[in-house]
Motif scaffolding. Structure first.
Motif, short mmCIF file in Angstrom:
data_model
loop_
_atom_site.label_atom_id
_atom_site.label_comp_id
_atom_site.label_asym_id
_atom_site.label_seq_id
_atom_site.Cartn_x
_atom_site.Cartn_y
_atom_site.Cartn_z
N SER A 1 0.83 -1.23 0.00
CA SER A 1 0.00 0.00 0.00
C SER A 1 0.85 1.25 0.00
O SER A 1 0.46 2.27 0.57
CB SER A 1 -0.89 0.10 1.25
OG SER A 1 -1.82 -0.89 1.26
N SER A 2 2.02 1.19 -0.60
CA SER A 2 2.88 2.37 -0.58
C SER A 2 3.65 2.52 -1.89
O SER A 2 4.43 1.64 -2.26
CB SER A 2 3.86 2.27 0.61
OG SER A 2 4.91 3.18 0.45
N SER A 3 3.41 3.64 -2.57
CA SER A 3 4.14 3.90 -3.81
C SER A 3 5.63 4.05 -3.52
O SER A 3 6.47 3.64 -4.31
CB SER A 3 3.68 5.20 -4.47
OG SER A 3 2.33 5.16 -4.79
N MET B 1 -0.65 10.00 -8.91
CA MET B 1 -1.45 9.04 -8.15
C MET B 1 -2.84 8.94 -8.77
O MET B 1 -3.78 9.61 -8.33
CB MET B 1 -1.55 9.49 -6.70
CG MET B 1 -0.20 9.67 -6.06
SD MET B 1 -0.18 8.95 -4.44
CE MET B 1 1.52 9.10 -4.01
N THR C 1 -5.39 7.09 -6.42
CA THR C 1 -5.77 7.96 -5.31
C THR C 1 -6.77 9.01 -5.78
O THR C 1 -7.76 9.29 -5.09
CB THR C 1 -4.50 8.62 -4.73
OG1 THR C 1 -3.68 7.59 -4.19
CG2 THR C 1 -4.83 9.62 -3.65
N THR D 1 -0.21 14.05 -2.18
CA THR D 1 -0.30 12.91 -1.27
C THR D 1 1.04 12.20 -1.11
O THR D 1 1.74 11.98 -2.09
CB THR D 1 -1.33 11.90 -1.82
OG1 THR D 1 -2.61 12.49 -1.77
CG2 THR D 1 -1.34 10.62 -1.02
N ALA D 2 1.37 11.87 0.14
CA ALA D 2 2.60 11.11 0.37
C ALA D 2 2.36 9.65 -0.02
O ALA D 2 1.27 9.12 0.22
CB ALA D 2 2.98 11.19 1.84
N GLY D 3 3.36 9.01 -0.64
CA GLY D 3 3.20 7.64 -1.10
C GLY D 3 3.35 6.61 0.00
O GLY D 3 4.16 5.70 -0.09
N VAL D 4 2.56 6.76 1.05
CA VAL D 4 2.61 5.83 2.18
C VAL D 4 1.19 5.32 2.45
O VAL D 4 0.23 5.95 1.98
CB VAL D 4 3.15 6.52 3.46
CG1 VAL D 4 4.58 6.95 3.28
CG2 VAL D 4 2.29 7.72 3.84
N GLY E 1 -2.38 5.02 3.51
CA GLY E 1 -3.31 6.02 4.05
C GLY E 1 -2.89 7.46 3.82
O GLY E 1 -3.47 8.38 4.40
N GLY E 2 -1.89 7.67 2.95
CA GLY E 2 -1.35 9.02 2.74
C GLY E 2 -2.38 10.03 2.26
O GLY E 2 -2.25 11.23 2.50
N SER E 3 -3.42 9.55 1.58
CA SER E 3 -4.37 10.51 0.99
C SER E 3 -5.45 10.98 1.96
O SER E 3 -6.14 11.95 1.68
CB SER E 3 -5.02 9.88 -0.23
OG SER E 3 -5.60 8.65 0.11
N ASP F 1 -6.92 1.06 -0.26
CA ASP F 1 -5.57 1.61 -0.40
C ASP F 1 -4.69 0.65 -1.21
O ASP F 1 -3.90 1.05 -2.07
CB ASP F 1 -4.99 1.83 1.00
CG ASP F 1 -3.82 2.81 1.00
OD1 ASP F 1 -3.48 3.29 -0.10
OD2 ASP F 1 -3.27 3.09 2.07
N ARG G 1 -5.80 1.04 -4.82
CA ARG G 1 -5.46 2.29 -5.51
C ARG G 1 -3.96 2.46 -5.67
O ARG G 1 -3.50 3.05 -6.66
CB ARG G 1 -6.09 3.50 -4.80
CG ARG G 1 -5.61 3.79 -3.40
CD ARG G 1 -6.37 4.97 -2.80
NE ARG G 1 -5.87 5.33 -1.49
CZ ARG G 1 -6.50 5.13 -0.34
NH1 ARG G 1 -7.68 4.58 -0.35
NH2 ARG G 1 -5.97 5.49 0.81
N THR G 2 -3.17 1.93 -4.71
CA THR G 2 -1.72 2.05 -4.84
C THR G 2 -1.23 1.26 -6.07
O THR G 2 -0.27 1.67 -6.74
CB THR G 2 -1.02 1.55 -3.56
OG1 THR G 2 -1.61 2.21 -2.44
CG2 THR G 2 0.46 1.84 -3.58
N ASN H 1 -1.60 3.54 -8.79
CA ASN H 1 -0.63 4.64 -8.71
C ASN H 1 0.69 4.27 -9.36
O ASN H 1 1.26 5.05 -10.12
CB ASN H 1 -0.40 5.04 -7.25
CG ASN H 1 -1.63 5.70 -6.63
OD1 ASN H 1 -2.57 6.06 -7.34
ND2 ASN H 1 -1.64 5.87 -5.33
N1 ASP Z 1 -1.10 4.55 -0.34
C1 ASP Z 1 -1.11 5.40 -1.51
C2 ASP Z 1 0.25 5.33 -2.20
O1 ASP Z 1 1.24 5.11 -1.58
C3 ASP Z 1 -1.47 6.80 -1.19
C4 ASP Z 1 -2.92 6.90 -0.76
O2 ASP Z 1 -3.78 6.99 -1.65
O3 ASP Z 1 -3.21 6.89 0.42
O4 ASP Z 1 0.33 5.52 -3.39
#
Ligand code: ASP
Length: 420
Positions: free
Chosen positions: A277-279, A313, A316, A354-357, A359-361, A390, A393-394, A397
């Motif tokens: 779940s992290s880009s 993203m 996202t 959005t941070a690529g972590v 739940g970042g969005s 998540d 969607r990641t 991304n």
């Molecule tokens: N988890 C997503 C990512 O890292 C960001 C998000 O949509 O929360 O790309």
């Protein structure tokens, strides 16, 4: 078995066993102990090992990538093409999210007492996201793009600021030329070394993926999934359309590649993104696959992918557009066409920020909700199913980053030495 297949098998095993454990013995002390003391820490260690190399990777590949382009003009040309692709994909995806929600309107059917229950259950978790959402996009977040202290920015994990510094470093390297001395080769060396570390970390990926997925699925509120099934199915359906219809079309028409072959070659990236779940955590794998499997030159991969992991993203943006509309339906807030166009634009801008972590969005999504007059605490309604969404969607991304890299590789006029 090849690595992607082994990871995929671990993913299925982790999900299957997690769901089984949660169904047969929910919250059993042994299960809770196992997740807390074994699977979760091990999964997190693997995730951290991937994220550990992201800053050196961005710094070295982006700066040497830019320096290799040689002139500012070339950087500008490649940059413009890259940003154009990012914007096109992100706008299309958020529009698709909004369109699908308008079509199916799952929010209108959510029972009032279910809404109240969810709001009460997740109110606490919303607090931390709300704190971050309080910051304004302009000027606060934009001004912060240029770091006063790159070391501090790196320490804070502020990827956008690190990217800006790496871009400057690359331009500086190209401008200084010979006078930069050994710095260029040091950065090249750093890039190769990080790749070697990633290869090592990926060898244990099946174990890491199993642990991550097991922990998530053993704790996940599967019952909640039923309650929110119409929302989840709509979002996942729209994400699937983008992943398996829109991307393949773009890959065929714009990048000039065979879509199925493309998806087959990037499956390691897709499973890594899905399970982490992290880009950002996927970036090292994305870089490797782009070069080894798609034959994209190091210059283009080094330029497009670090930017993409932070700026591009698509999944996202789709999720944000869809969720804003869903919650507007749940809370009975009518959104005019103009307001919906604003949601598309805001979803694009916030997806970039959005941070690529994992739940970042969410903090930025709350900002969008507040802007269009939907109560931001309402995000509690979808909080419980966010992890699953998540993961999906990641995957988009990072796929979007590889689609863009393929387009840029095809249409950038410069021919690069390392191109195959
Ligand atoms: N988890 C997503 C990512 O890292 C960001 C998000 O949509 O929360 O790309």
């Amino acid at each position: 078995m090849s690595l992607p297949n082994r990871i995929f098998a671990a993913l299925l095993a982790g999900a299957g066993m997690g769901i089984l454990a949660q169904t047969l013995a929910p919250n059993h002390p042994i299960l809770v102990w196992f997740v807390r003391n074994l699977s979760e820490p091990l999964g997190r260690m693997w995730l951290s090992a991937l994220i550990m190399v992201v800053i050196p990777l961005i710094l070295s590949t982006l700066s040497t990538g830019v320096a290799a382009l040689g002139s500012l003009r070339e950087v500008g040309r490649l940059g413009a093409l890259t940003l154009l692709c990012f914007l096109f994909l992100t706008t299309t995806s958020s529009a698709l999210g909004i369109f699908t929600m308008n079509l199916l309107r799952p929010g209108a059917a959510l029972a009032a007492e279910v809404k109240q229950q969810l709001l009460a259950a997740y109110a606490g978790e919303v607090g931390s996201a709300a704190e971050m959402a309080g910051r304004s996009l302009w000027p606060e977040l934009v001004v912060k793009l240029i770091p006063r202290n790159p070391v501090q920015a790196a320490a804070a994990g502020d990827m956008l600021a690190v990217i800006v510094f790496a871009l400057f470093l690359g331009v500086g390297l190209a401008t200084a030329g010979e006078k930069a001395g050994a710095l260029g080769s040091v950065l090249e060396g750093l890039a190769h070394t990080t790749v070697a570390i990633i290869n090592l970390v990926m060898r244990v990926a099946p174990v890491g993926v199993f642990c991550l997925i097991f922990s998530v699925s053993a704790r996940f509120g599967w019952r909640l999934l039923l309650t929110l099934s119409s929302f989840v199915v709509t979002v996942v359906g729209a994400l699937a359309v983008f992943q398996f219809v829109v991307y393949p079309l773009v890959v065929r028409l714009v990048a000039g590649r065979a879509p199925l072959e493309f998806l087959r070659r990037i499956r390691l990236v897709m499973v890594t993104a899905f399970s982490t779940s992290s880009s950002n955590a996927t970036l090292p794998t994305t870089m490797r696959v782009a070069q080894d499997e798609l034959g994209i030159s190091r210059e283009v991969a080094g330029f497009v992918l670090p930017l993409g992991a932070t700026l591009n993203m698509n999944g996202t943006a789709l999720f944000e557009g869809a969720t804003v509309l869903f919650l507007a339906q749940v809370f009975g807030v009518p959104l005019s066409l103009k307001a919906q166009v604003l949601v598309v634009l805001l979803a694009v801008v916030t997806a970039i920020g959005t941070a690529g972590v994992p739940g970042g969005s969410l903090p930025l999504l709350m900002m969008v909700l507040a802007t269009v007059g939907v109560p931001p605490e309402g995000i509690a309604v979808v909080f419980g199913v966010d992890r699953l969404l998540d993961m999906c969607r990641t995957t988009l991304n990072v796929t979007g980053d590889l689609v863009t890299a393929s387009i840029v590789e095809r249409w950038s006029w410069a021919r690069f030495e390392s191109g195959r």
